[in-house]
Design a protein around this motif. Structure first.
Motif, PDB file in Angstrom:
ATOM      1  N   LEU A  64       0.825  -1.207   0.000  1.00 48.37           N
ATOM      2  CA  LEU A  64       0.000   0.000   0.000  1.00 48.37           C
ATOM      3  C   LEU A  64       0.862   1.261   0.000  1.00 48.37           C
ATOM      4  N   LYS A  65       1.965   1.232   0.714  1.00 50.42           N
ATOM      5  CA  LYS A  65       2.890   2.375   0.730  1.00 50.42           C
ATOM      6  C   LYS A  65       3.437   2.622  -0.676  1.00 50.42           C
ATOM      7  N   THR A  66       3.786   1.551  -1.365  1.00 47.34           N
ATOM      8  CA  THR A  66       4.304   1.671  -2.731  1.00 47.34           C
ATOM      9  C   THR A  66       3.244   2.258  -3.657  1.00 47.34           C
ATOM     10  N   TYR A  67       1.997   1.789  -3.555  1.00 49.28           N
ATOM     11  CA  TYR A  67       0.920   2.351  -4.366  1.00 49.28           C
ATOM     12  C   TYR A  67       0.741   3.837  -4.078  1.00 49.28           C
ATOM     13  N   GLU A  68       0.788   4.223  -2.816  1.00 50.34           N
ATOM     14  CA  GLU A  68       0.639   5.634  -2.455  1.00 50.34           C
ATOM     15  C   GLU A  68       1.771   6.477  -3.030  1.00 50.34           C
ATOM     16  N   GLU A  69       2.987   5.943  -3.048  1.00 55.34           N
ATOM     17  CA  GLU A  69       4.121   6.656  -3.640  1.00 55.34           C
ATOM     18  C   GLU A  69       3.929   6.843  -5.146  1.00 55.34           C
ATOM     19  N   ILE A  70       3.418   5.804  -5.806  1.00 60.34           N
ATOM     20  CA  ILE A  70       3.152   5.897  -7.242  1.00 60.34           C
ATOM     21  C   ILE A  70       2.106   6.971  -7.512  1.00 60.34           C
ATOM     22  N   VAL A  71       1.028   6.959  -6.754  1.00 59.93           N
ATOM     23  CA  VAL A  71      -0.049   7.942  -6.933  1.00 59.93           C
ATOM     24  C   VAL A  71       0.492   9.350  -6.701  1.00 59.93           C
ATOM     25  N   ALA A  72       1.292   9.548  -5.670  1.00 60.31           N
ATOM     26  CA  ALA A  72       1.856  10.873  -5.384  1.00 60.31           C
ATOM     27  C   ALA A  72       2.720  11.354  -6.547  1.00 60.31           C
ATOM     28  N   LYS A  73       3.514  10.458  -7.123  1.00 63.01           N
ATOM     29  CA  LYS A  73       4.361  10.829  -8.263  1.00 63.01           C
ATOM     30  C   LYS A  73       3.511  11.158  -9.486  1.00 63.01           C
ATOM     31  N   MET A  74       2.431  10.464  -9.654  1.00 64.00           N
ATOM     32  CA  MET A  74       1.539  10.752 -10.771  1.00 64.00           C
ATOM     33  C   MET A  74       0.868  12.103 -10.572  1.00 64.00           C
ATOM     34  N   GLN A  75       0.426  12.386  -9.359  1.00 63.61           N
ATOM     35  CA  GLN A  75      -0.253  13.648  -9.083  1.00 63.61           C
ATOM     36  C   GLN A  75       0.698  14.841  -9.192  1.00 63.61           C
ATOM     37  N   SER A  76       1.975  14.628  -8.883  1.00 69.31           N
ATOM     38  CA  SER A  76       2.947  15.712  -8.976  1.00 69.31           C
ATOM     39  C   SER A  76       3.471  15.903 -10.398  1.00 69.31           C
ATOM     40  N   GLY A  77       3.133  14.969 -11.287  1.00 67.37           N
ATOM     41  CA  GLY A  77       3.608  15.066 -12.668  1.00 67.37           C
ATOM     42  C   GLY A  77       4.919  14.342 -12.914  1.00 67.37           C
ATOM     43  N   GLU A  78       5.514  13.795 -11.870  1.00 68.52           N
ATOM     44  CA  GLU A  78       6.768  13.063 -12.030  1.00 68.52           C
ATOM     45  C   GLU A  78       6.571  11.830 -12.914  1.00 68.52           C
ATOM     46  N   ILE A  79       5.400  11.211 -12.794  1.00 68.00           N
ATOM     47  CA  ILE A  79       4.992  10.139 -13.695  1.00 68.00           C
ATOM     48  C   ILE A  79       3.808  10.685 -14.473  1.00 68.00           C
ATOM     49  N   LYS A  80       3.871  10.626 -15.803  1.00 67.21           N
ATOM     50  CA  LYS A  80       2.797  11.159 -16.632  1.00 67.21           C
ATOM     51  C   LYS A  80       1.598  10.220 -16.634  1.00 67.21           C
ATOM     52  N   GLU A  81       0.420  10.804 -16.866  1.00 68.36           N
ATOM     53  CA  GLU A  81      -0.833  10.039 -16.885  1.00 68.36           C
ATOM     54  C   GLU A  81      -0.767   8.823 -17.785  1.00 68.36           C
ATOM     55  N   ASP A  82      -0.132   8.965 -18.929  1.00 69.27           N
ATOM     56  CA  ASP A  82      -0.139   7.889 -19.916  1.00 69.27           C
ATOM     57  C   ASP A  82       1.073   6.955 -19.809  1.00 69.27           C
ATOM     58  N   GLU A  83       1.814   7.013 -18.724  1.00 68.79           N
ATOM     59  CA  GLU A  83       2.993   6.161 -18.538  1.00 68.79           C
ATOM     60  C   GLU A  83       2.651   4.896 -17.770  1.00 68.79           C
ATOM     61  N   GLY A  84       1.725   4.112 -18.286  1.00 70.79           N
ATOM     62  CA  GLY A  84       1.408   2.839 -17.650  1.00 70.79           C
ATOM     63  C   GLY A  84       0.860   2.994 -16.250  1.00 70.79           C
TER      64      GLY A  84
END
Length: 93
Positions: A64-84
């Motif tokens: 769950l911590k890992t999922y939350e980190e992924i979501v935070a990176k997506m929300q900050s733009g570090e991971i783009k919406e369309d990057e899997g």
């Protein structure tokens, strides 16, 4: 590919169905396929409305911590919406 996010059991009824919480979302699932004892507070992995496996609390919390980190990176733009994003971006908007 199937991605199962650990879900915490919130309540269990007399028909062996449970209310579980997955990243803040609650839903009902069936527990009939798990043969070991389950209790409120346990974590399970779910597939199409059926709990398939009980998961160790430590492993569940780390996942769950890992999922939350992924979501935070997506929300900050570090991971783009369309990057899997595996649907997690929409799940948390």
């Amino acid at each position: 590919m199937c991605l199962s996010i650990p879900s915490k059991i919130v309540e269990i009824d007399a028909h062996n169905n449970a209310l579980v919480q997955t990243l803040g979302v609650k839903r009902r699932v069936n527990l009939d396929l798990i043969t070991e004892p389950l209790a409120v507070g346990d974590f399970v992995l779910i597939h199409v409305g059926v709990a398939m496996e009980k998961i160790d609390q430590e492993a569940a919390l780390q996942s769950l911590k890992t999922y939350e980190e992924i979501v935070a990176k997506m929300q900050s733009g570090e991971i783009k919406e369309d990057e899997g994003d595996l649907g997690l971006y929409e799940f948390h908007r």
